[in-house]
Design an enzyme around this catalytic site. Structure first.
Site, PDB file in Angstrom:
ATOM      1  N   GLY A  16      51.450  38.810  44.712  1.00 48.09           N
ATOM      2  CA  GLY A  16      52.679  38.557  45.480  1.00 48.09           C
ATOM      3  C   GLY A  16      53.320  37.231  45.073  1.00 48.09           C
ATOM      4  O   GLY A  16      54.540  37.145  44.863  1.00 48.09           O
TER       5      GLY A  16
ATOM      6  N   THR B 248      47.553  36.663  45.092  1.00 47.06           N
ATOM      7  CA  THR B 248      47.766  36.322  43.686  1.00 47.06           C
ATOM      8  C   THR B 248      48.993  37.031  43.115  1.00 47.06           C
ATOM      9  O   THR B 248      49.884  36.390  42.552  1.00 47.06           O
ATOM     10  CB  THR B 248      46.517  36.765  42.872  1.00 47.06           C
ATOM     11  OG1 THR B 248      45.368  36.314  43.567  1.00 47.06           O
ATOM     12  CG2 THR B 248      46.530  36.204  41.491  1.00 47.06           C
TER      13      THR B 248
ATOM     14  N   LYS C 151      41.706  54.182  38.499  1.00 45.44           N
ATOM     15  CA  LYS C 151      42.728  54.068  37.442  1.00 45.44           C
ATOM     16  C   LYS C 151      42.729  55.328  36.572  1.00 45.44           C
ATOM     17  O   LYS C 151      43.783  55.790  36.134  1.00 45.44           O
ATOM     18  CB  LYS C 151      42.489  52.804  36.623  1.00 45.44           C
ATOM     19  CG  LYS C 151      42.765  51.535  37.452  1.00 45.44           C
ATOM     20  CD  LYS C 151      42.238  50.286  36.782  1.00 45.44           C
ATOM     21  CE  LYS C 151      42.479  49.051  37.645  1.00 45.44           C
ATOM     22  NZ  LYS C 151      41.704  47.891  37.203  1.00 45.44           N
TER      23      LYS C 151
ATOM     24  N   GLY D 104      45.130  39.501  36.742  1.00 44.49           N
ATOM     25  CA  GLY D 104      45.689  38.140  36.758  1.00 44.49           C
ATOM     26  C   GLY D 104      47.098  38.121  37.321  1.00 44.49           C
ATOM     27  O   GLY D 104      47.806  39.128  37.313  1.00 44.49           O
TER      28      GLY D 104
ATOM     29  N   GLU E  81      37.760  41.785  42.287  1.00 44.16           N
ATOM     30  CA  GLU E  81      38.315  41.991  43.620  1.00 44.16           C
ATOM     31  C   GLU E  81      37.515  41.106  44.583  1.00 44.16           C
ATOM     32  O   GLU E  81      36.373  40.746  44.273  1.00 44.16           O
ATOM     33  CB  GLU E  81      38.154  43.454  44.024  1.00 44.16           C
ATOM     34  CG  GLU E  81      38.801  44.457  43.077  1.00 44.16           C
ATOM     35  CD  GLU E  81      40.312  44.424  43.104  1.00 44.16           C
ATOM     36  OE1 GLU E  81      40.896  44.238  44.187  1.00 44.16           O
ATOM     37  OE2 GLU E  81      40.918  44.554  42.035  1.00 44.16           O
TER      38      GLU E  81
HETATM   39  N1  HSE Z   1      39.722  43.939  39.629  1.00 40.49           N
HETATM   40  C1  HSE Z   1      40.535  44.585  38.652  1.00 40.49           C
HETATM   41  C2  HSE Z   1      39.886  44.419  37.292  1.00 40.49           C
HETATM   42  C3  HSE Z   1      41.913  44.005  38.549  1.00 40.49           C
HETATM   43  O1  HSE Z   1      38.921  43.686  37.159  1.00 40.49           O
HETATM   44  O2  HSE Z   1      40.366  45.034  36.347  1.00 40.49           O
HETATM   45  C4  HSE Z   1      42.935  44.727  39.308  1.00 40.49           C
HETATM   46  O3  HSE Z   1      43.005  46.074  38.979  1.00 40.49           O
END
Ligand code: HSE
Length: 427
Positions: A15, A13, A205, A302, A190
């Site tokens: 890339g 997605t 994060k 996204g 994911e």
């Molecule tokens: N899977 C992550 C989310 C997106 O739902 O925030 C990429 O970090």
């Protein structure tokens, strides 16, 4: 115009979005950087797979050596995911003098320091704006715009999938399973959503945000992590009736100059701006001693939002190449930091219990609260099923140590089961 050649590792997605955006905004990017940016080679796992992005003029291969050994390639964008293989490839690429851009938060959160060290040694840039909160330009903002301030707290919604699930449960009375399925169909989750729903993705994060905001390196084990698996629709509704939305929040804050980082469901007052962040959107609230409270909001996942963050890194590297200033760390702020103690982290709590509906039960709960010097704010009883009641309590502020002991003691009581215990964000 001189050319800067780019290699892309992974054509999923993000890339595909990077290739698309570089082409679509070619002229603007050239006018800003003074260089023509060209995707020369893309490395993919499956050569047979049909791609819905225009790859005209781009070499597509499954051989990483096509990037490592190509002296014409200056920058490599790693968007393949995984930790072990991505790390191995990035190390080889850094040793070959390639500047690296990655969206891989799992990798940066677990091996960021050693990769930054290796990038230093090879005078390479290593940027990863897209690794936190997708399309929100939060990392470079902290580095640049908060450089002179002292950040006290960073908190927010940094996982789009869980925010989407909680929004759908709250607004459409959807079950957890249906909301997760819908998030997967829309491509936010994911491929294996375990890390999203268990809070691990958000914790990774928060590790990166903590490093940027406070200069402190922490590991996953240093974070109190709770996910949203098993969250009960009734608790979402109950919280709503009390004026709160339940959100999966990451909270990193300095308490007596020690760091506390946690991820978990939190009751956020409807009047608090994070409460209004819906669906797959993310928001990060940064509180600085000088500036006060600031909030950054946008899509957390996204194709195009994440690709836009990758592009901002590509442009930053290109400017460094032009000015011959590559090899400076994305974030230079670094200091020793100790973990906050459990008795200094204080919040009000929401506790939800399943209680056999018979005389004397409330007394048992009250005894535990009294023994541990904890104070109720309110208590509500409603029907759970034919023989059990749901007892919901909110408390005054108590320490993490107190809440852990209370939950342990209540869970030990016969005929009483703890369904949930969540922090409440004070306004
Ligand atoms: N899977 C992550 C989310 C997106 O739902 O925030 C990429 O970090």
């Amino acid at each position: 115009m001189q050319v800067v050649n780019i290699g892309v590792l992974g054509l999923g997605t993000v890339g595909s979005g990077v290739v698309r955006l570089l082409k679509d905004h070619e002229h603007k990017i050239s006018s800003i950087t003074g260089r023509k940016l060209v995707v020369k080679t893309v490395v993919v796992h499956n050569l047979e797979k049909k791609r819905d992005v225009d790859l005209t003029g781009i070499k597509v291969t499954n051989d990483i050596k096509e990037l490592i050994n190509d002296d014409e390639i200056n920058i490599v964008v790693e968007v393949m995911g995984t930790v072990t293989t991505a790390k191995e490839y990035i190390e080889l690429l850094l040793r070959a003098g390639k500047h690296i851009i990655t969206a891989n938060k799992d990798l940066i959160a677990t091996h960021g320091s050693e990769l930054a060290e290796l990038a230093d040694q090879n005078k390479c840039d290593l940027f990863y704006e897209a690794s936190v909160a997708g399309g929100i330009p939060i990392l470079r903002t902290i580095v640049n715009s908060f450089a002179a301030d002292r950040i006290i707290e960073v908190k927010g919604i940094v996982n789009g999938t869980t925010n989407y699930i909680l929004t759908k449960m709250s607004q459409n009375n959807m079950s957890f399973a249906d909301a997760l399925k819908s998030a997967q169909e829309l491509g936010f989750a994911e491929p294996d959503p375990t890390n999203d729903i268990e809070g691990i993705d958000a914790a990774y994060k928060m590790i990166i945000l903590t490093q940027f905001a406070f200069g402190i390196n922490i590991a996953l084990d240093d974070i109190e992590v709770k996910g949203i698996n098993g969250i009960d629709l009734e608790d979402i509704k109950q919280a709503k009736s009390l004026g709160y939305n339940i959100k999966l929040l990451g909270i990193a804050k300095l308490i007596n100059d020690r760091i506390s980082v946690a991820v978990g469901p939190v009751l956020v007052p409807e009047t608090q701006p994070l409460s209004a962040v819906q669906n797959e959107n993310n928001a990060v609230l940064v509180t600085g001693a000088a500036v006060g409270e600031t909030m950054f909001y946008g899509p957390g996942a996204g194709e195009m939002p994440t690709a836009n963050s990758v592009l901002s890194d590509i442009i930053a590297v290109t400017k460094d190449i032009v000015l011959e200033t590559t090899g400076n760390r994305f974030n230079d702020f670094s200091r020793e930091g100790k973990q906050a103690l459990p008795d200094e982290i204080k919040y009000p709590y929401y506790i939800s219990l399943k209680v056999k509906d018979r005389p004397g039960q409330m007394l048992k709960i009250t005894e535990v609260m009294t023994e541990l010097n904890a104070s109720f704010h309110l208590i509500i009883q409603s029907e759970y099923d034919d023989v059990n009641a749901r007892v919901v309590m909110t408390t005054h502020k108590m320490s993490e140590q107190q809440i852990k002991e209370i939950i342990k003691e209540i869970d030990n009581l016969e005929e009483i089961e703890v369904i949930a215990s969540y922090r409440i964000l004070s306004e």
